[in-house]
Motif scaffolding. Sequence first.
Motif, PDB file in Angstrom:
ATOM      1  N   ALA A  86     -44.297   0.733 -21.991  1.00  0.00           N
ATOM      2  CA  ALA A  86     -44.909   2.061 -22.120  1.00  0.00           C
ATOM      3  C   ALA A  86     -44.091   2.933 -23.056  1.00  0.00           C
ATOM      4  CB  ALA A  86     -45.024   2.723 -20.751  1.00  0.00           C
ATOM      5  N   GLU A  87     -42.786   2.811 -22.957  1.00  0.00           N
ATOM      6  CA  GLU A  87     -41.920   3.613 -23.820  1.00  0.00           C
ATOM      7  C   GLU A  87     -42.038   3.156 -25.277  1.00  0.00           C
ATOM      8  OE1 GLU A  87     -37.236   4.945 -23.797  1.00  0.00           O
ATOM      9  OE2 GLU A  87     -38.211   4.268 -21.959  1.00  0.00           O
ATOM     10  N   ASN A  88     -42.083   1.864 -25.480  1.00  0.00           N
ATOM     11  CA  ASN A  88     -42.235   1.356 -26.846  1.00  0.00           C
ATOM     12  C   ASN A  88     -43.579   1.762 -27.450  1.00  0.00           C
ATOM     13  OD1 ASN A  88     -39.726   0.159 -26.756  1.00  0.00           O
ATOM     14  ND2 ASN A  88     -40.499  -1.828 -26.096  1.00  0.00           N
ATOM     15  N   PRO A  96     -47.360  10.234 -25.155  1.00  0.00           N
ATOM     16  CA  PRO A  96     -46.454  10.218 -24.003  1.00  0.00           C
ATOM     17  C   PRO A  96     -46.683   8.978 -23.135  1.00  0.00           C
ATOM     18  CG  PRO A  96     -47.428  12.394 -24.272  1.00  0.00           C
ATOM     19  CD  PRO A  96     -48.143  11.479 -25.218  1.00  0.00           C
ATOM     20  N   PRO A  97     -45.622   8.353 -22.650  1.00  0.00           N
ATOM     21  CA  PRO A  97     -45.788   7.157 -21.816  1.00  0.00           C
ATOM     22  C   PRO A  97     -46.678   7.387 -20.603  1.00  0.00           C
ATOM     23  CG  PRO A  97     -43.493   7.404 -22.459  1.00  0.00           C
ATOM     24  CD  PRO A  97     -44.196   8.644 -22.912  1.00  0.00           C
ATOM     25  N   ALA A  98     -46.641   8.583 -20.029  1.00  0.00           N
ATOM     26  CA  ALA A  98     -47.452   8.860 -18.845  1.00  0.00           C
ATOM     27  C   ALA A  98     -48.943   8.730 -19.165  1.00  0.00           C
ATOM     28  CB  ALA A  98     -47.147  10.256 -18.308  1.00  0.00           C
ATOM     29  N   LYS A  99     -49.358   9.261 -20.311  1.00  0.00           N
ATOM     30  CA  LYS A  99     -50.780   9.179 -20.671  1.00  0.00           C
ATOM     31  C   LYS A  99     -51.161   7.741 -20.977  1.00  0.00           C
ATOM     32  CE  LYS A  99     -54.342  10.795 -23.862  1.00  0.00           C
ATOM     33  NZ  LYS A  99     -55.326  10.414 -22.847  1.00  0.00           N
ATOM     34  N   TRP A 100     -50.329   7.036 -21.729  1.00  0.00           N
ATOM     35  CA  TRP A 100     -50.593   5.614 -22.041  1.00  0.00           C
ATOM     36  C   TRP A 100     -50.763   4.829 -20.747  1.00  0.00           C
ATOM     37  CZ3 TRP A 100     -47.999   0.917 -21.244  1.00  0.00           C
ATOM     38  CH2 TRP A 100     -48.370  -0.153 -22.073  1.00  0.00           C
ATOM     39  N   THR A 101     -49.882   5.078 -19.784  1.00  0.00           N
ATOM     40  CA  THR A 101     -49.921   4.368 -18.506  1.00  0.00           C
ATOM     41  C   THR A 101     -51.174   4.723 -17.719  1.00  0.00           C
ATOM     42  OG1 THR A 101     -47.502   4.301 -18.428  1.00  0.00           O
ATOM     43  CG2 THR A 101     -48.672   3.982 -16.348  1.00  0.00           C
ATOM     44  N   ASP A 102     -51.497   6.005 -17.615  1.00  0.00           N
ATOM     45  CA  ASP A 102     -52.672   6.429 -16.850  1.00  0.00           C
ATOM     46  C   ASP A 102     -53.956   5.844 -17.435  1.00  0.00           C
ATOM     47  OD1 ASP A 102     -51.071   7.864 -15.152  1.00  0.00           O
ATOM     48  OD2 ASP A 102     -51.440   9.808 -16.093  1.00  0.00           O
ATOM     49  N   ASP A 103     -54.066   5.842 -18.757  1.00  0.00           N
ATOM     50  CA  ASP A 103     -55.259   5.284 -19.400  1.00  0.00           C
ATOM     51  C   ASP A 103     -55.394   3.790 -19.099  1.00  0.00           C
ATOM     52  OD1 ASP A 103     -55.793   7.769 -20.430  1.00  0.00           O
ATOM     53  OD2 ASP A 103     -55.090   7.316 -22.470  1.00  0.00           O
ATOM     54  N   ASN A 104     -54.282   3.088 -19.151  1.00  0.00           N
ATOM     55  CA  ASN A 104     -54.309   1.648 -18.871  1.00  0.00           C
ATOM     56  C   ASN A 104     -54.697   1.375 -17.420  1.00  0.00           C
ATOM     57  OD1 ASN A 104     -53.544   1.139 -21.479  1.00  0.00           O
ATOM     58  ND2 ASN A 104     -51.422   0.659 -20.993  1.00  0.00           N
ATOM     59  N   PRO A 451     -38.045  15.443  -5.101  1.00  0.00           N
ATOM     60  CA  PRO A 451     -37.570  14.468  -6.078  1.00  0.00           C
ATOM     61  C   PRO A 451     -37.036  15.122  -7.346  1.00  0.00           C
ATOM     62  CG  PRO A 451     -39.938  14.676  -6.250  1.00  0.00           C
ATOM     63  CD  PRO A 451     -39.524  15.556  -5.099  1.00  0.00           C
ATOM     64  N   VAL A 452     -36.152  14.399  -8.025  1.00  0.00           N
ATOM     65  CA  VAL A 452     -35.802  14.764  -9.396  1.00  0.00           C
ATOM     66  C   VAL A 452     -36.946  14.228 -10.250  1.00  0.00           C
ATOM     67  CG1 VAL A 452     -34.172  14.474 -11.281  1.00  0.00           C
ATOM     68  CG2 VAL A 452     -33.346  14.584  -8.916  1.00  0.00           C
ATOM     69  N   VAL A 453     -37.783  15.134 -10.738  1.00  0.00           N
ATOM     70  CA  VAL A 453     -39.020  14.729 -11.417  1.00  0.00           C
ATOM     71  C   VAL A 453     -38.735  14.390 -12.878  1.00  0.00           C
ATOM     72  CG1 VAL A 453     -41.344  15.439 -12.091  1.00  0.00           C
ATOM     73  CG2 VAL A 453     -40.424  16.110  -9.851  1.00  0.00           C
ATOM     74  N   LEU A 454     -39.255  13.256 -13.297  1.00  0.00           N
ATOM     75  CA  LEU A 454     -39.133  12.853 -14.697  1.00  0.00           C
ATOM     76  C   LEU A 454     -40.074  13.707 -15.544  1.00  0.00           C
ATOM     77  CD1 LEU A 454     -37.919  10.619 -16.624  1.00  0.00           C
ATOM     78  CD2 LEU A 454     -40.128   9.455 -16.353  1.00  0.00           C
ATOM     79  N   PRO A 455     -39.556  14.430 -16.542  1.00  0.00           N
ATOM     80  CA  PRO A 455     -40.448  15.206 -17.414  1.00  0.00           C
ATOM     81  C   PRO A 455     -41.399  14.275 -18.155  1.00  0.00           C
ATOM     82  CG  PRO A 455     -38.144  15.811 -17.746  1.00  0.00           C
ATOM     83  CD  PRO A 455     -38.139  14.569 -16.923  1.00  0.00           C
ATOM     84  N   THR A 456     -42.674  14.608 -18.194  1.00  0.00           N
ATOM     85  CA  THR A 456     -43.646  13.732 -18.838  1.00  0.00           C
ATOM     86  C   THR A 456     -44.119  14.257 -20.198  1.00  0.00           C
ATOM     87  OG1 THR A 456     -45.414  14.812 -17.580  1.00  0.00           O
ATOM     88  CG2 THR A 456     -44.478  12.784 -16.663  1.00  0.00           C
ATOM     89  N   ASP A 457     -43.886  15.538 -20.469  1.00  0.00           N
ATOM     90  CA  ASP A 457     -44.281  16.093 -21.765  1.00  0.00           C
ATOM     91  C   ASP A 457     -43.085  15.989 -22.703  1.00  0.00           C
ATOM     92  OD1 ASP A 457     -45.592  17.290 -23.809  1.00  0.00           O
ATOM     93  OD2 ASP A 457     -45.437  19.342 -23.016  1.00  0.00           O
TER      94      ASP A 457
END
Length: 816
Positions: A86-88, A96-104, A451-457
């Motif tokens: 996702a990062e690559n 953003p990796p979060a959007k790529w992941t959610d779409d998949n 939680p320590v939230v990972l920033p997604t933007d």
Amino acid sequence: MSTVYDPQAVEADAQASWNETECFRATESGDGEKFYCLAMFPYPSGRLHMGHVRVYTLADVINRYRRLKGYNVMQPMGWDAFGLPAENAAIKNQIPPAKWTDDNIDYMRTQMKRLGFGLDWSREFATCEPEYYHWEQWFFIKMYEKGLVYRKNSVVNWDPVDQTVLANEQVVDGKGWRSEAPVERREMAQWFMKITDYAEELLDELDEMDGWPESVKSMQRNWIGRSEGVEIDFPVNGSDEKLTVFTTRPDTLIGATYVAVAAEHPLAEQAAEDDPDVAQFIERCKQATTAEADLAMMEKEGIATLATVEHPLTGESLPVWVANFVLMEYGSGAVMSVPGHDQRDWEFARKYDIPIVQVIEPVGDESCDLEVEAFVEYGRLLNSGDFDGLTSEDGFNAIADALEAKNLGRRITNYRLRDWGVSRQRYWGCPIPMIHCDDCGVVPVPESDLPVVLPTDVTFEGVRSPLTTMESFLNVDCPRCGKAARRETDTFDTFMESSWYFVRFACPDANSPMVDERAKYWAPVDHYVGGIEHAILHLLYARFYYKLMRDEGLVVGDEPFKRLMMLGMVLQDGKKMSKSAGDAGDPQKLLDRYGADAVRTAMMFAAPPDQSFEWSEAGLEGAMRFLKRFWTLVGDHLENEAGPFEPSELSEAAAALRRKTHETLKRADDDYGRRFQFNTVVSAVMELCNEIRDFKPATAADHGVVREALRTAVLVISPIAPHIAHELWGQLGETDSLVGYPWPAVDEAALVQASVEMVVQVNGKVRGKIEVPTDADQATVLDLAKGSENVARHLKDKTLRKEIVVPNKLVNLVVG
């Protein structure tokens, strides 16, 4: 009922019915004994491939069969969503990796539903959700407070392009698997979990795990690698320090002619300060891999230092070498070298002209020529002073005793297993919940701040983690002293998320603590299904994590998975099929053309679960023909009136069909429940359908026998082809749902045969077949065999020498 089988319409109707009734939604109050069926959850890479289809179909077959057997079944699904791909993709596509992941996830979820898997979607989660990794962070802090988590400098594989630590498996020919850049060995601060504290339990319990394949248990045993030996101290000359090594062969100690240390060992670093050649060699070693498999194959190289150590028993001075085959992270980063009795040490000694001394001689007929190779077998000690003449076993104990008496050695149990390094220098992962304070050191994040939230933007600049420059994430007050501090920017190894997700499925909405009492109802998993590539690391870490949770009172039992099914691979042109296989690896086009049931049936019919096989669309064509014939068979039957029947009054042909029906039912029950041979279930139903087709019913009772046979065929095939089974079940007049319908009992009386067909051989060649009453004695069988016209012709004018009868199968007459 339509005369044409339309898989798209049939499957849409069945899935709509299942969704409406929520028949796969699991509750703790369900009827029957609990059964937790789980396939390893997928990484949301974008779309399913045929390997996914096999894994999840196999698990669904088990799920649906267990429902038919009356169990209260849970089969959940989620997403192993953190990770490098996702990062690559984010770096490559500026998304953003979060959007790529959610779409998949959205796309793959649709594909799974299209395949008709009986999943409890109410339990779905992705590991990248803060609601999930909150509790991973909470548990990590608990383990830190317990002393099972620590941070230390460690030698790692560093990819200078991807700017991250690589696992040994990600180093290919000394280069990063993705960047192809030469990998460096670098010392970095890393977070570790003390899996070694559980090494003995992890190893010993393998003997009690009857539901696991022996091959997997063997791989785990080798990975844990328990060995009994002696830890030996070699005093460093000119210093108060001691060089400690571990050996399983103390009987060879007198033959040690040098010691070797890793490039990162303090003795090596000290030597490098005084000798530029040593420094240059150490720098070369840092460019090499730390993978054991690569070390075994590469050329052994080293350099002598000016340092020496004292032999603990003889007092002789031994040189200290820096060698590229010694790893700092294994043991003490030092080995004693006995070239006469270790092949690697022998090769190194020959290369660098180091003395080779024989201290073990054969006691049998083994060959021993140290000019040719090392003698590595056990034997009898020689050239060993007071220990001469002892066997290797007695020498082990005598030398261990001598070392202990001098306080220069001790017997220990050693493990190959190393503590689990859980930190990664990448962005798309669960943040490690630690804070670095100049005054207080490392401080855990307070529970109230989790939680320590990972920033997604985020925006990527190159491959470096954006967390390292994101001031809004980095800057924080120390929870202990209140001064300015900085967050940890490493994220967890993604094996962390997959090491406890199966417990979270039992209670995905639990909010204090990470799981609740529902976990004690569902866990452990009764049947776990996945690929053989996960046989070591994932399963080992999951076993370790489950024991940690057990010790916190969160789960019951010692092991997370009662039964394990490891699958062979789906191959294309001899290679593992994946999404990189293009259209051939994408099931979507096959679903659109053939439908889900044909894909599922072809996949289950292709091979037993543990075997790899070459995927071919020809199998789909065959599955589709079978389903169409099945559909037509039911349609043709429905044109006739089926009546009740009395088994004792059936014709011979009707009784034979009924016998085949109950043989199929009995065989399928065994193939589903014990043997896990789902391909033979398909073939058994095909055979039954052929018998139904060939049977010519003449009465209402005959049609009743056909109705029973079709009803059985529909129920038996339903775990594999659930959509067509759902439709045909209703067409046959059944109003109760087939999902969870009670598996019928086998009518043992129907299995009884009045007669059997036996083959008759003369001198091993088939010469006839005879129909024989099942209760016939041997004399009767032989009379019938000899009376067969063709057999009699081959016996004429011959001397009968031997008569062999295999009851209900074979007669062989030997003549001369």
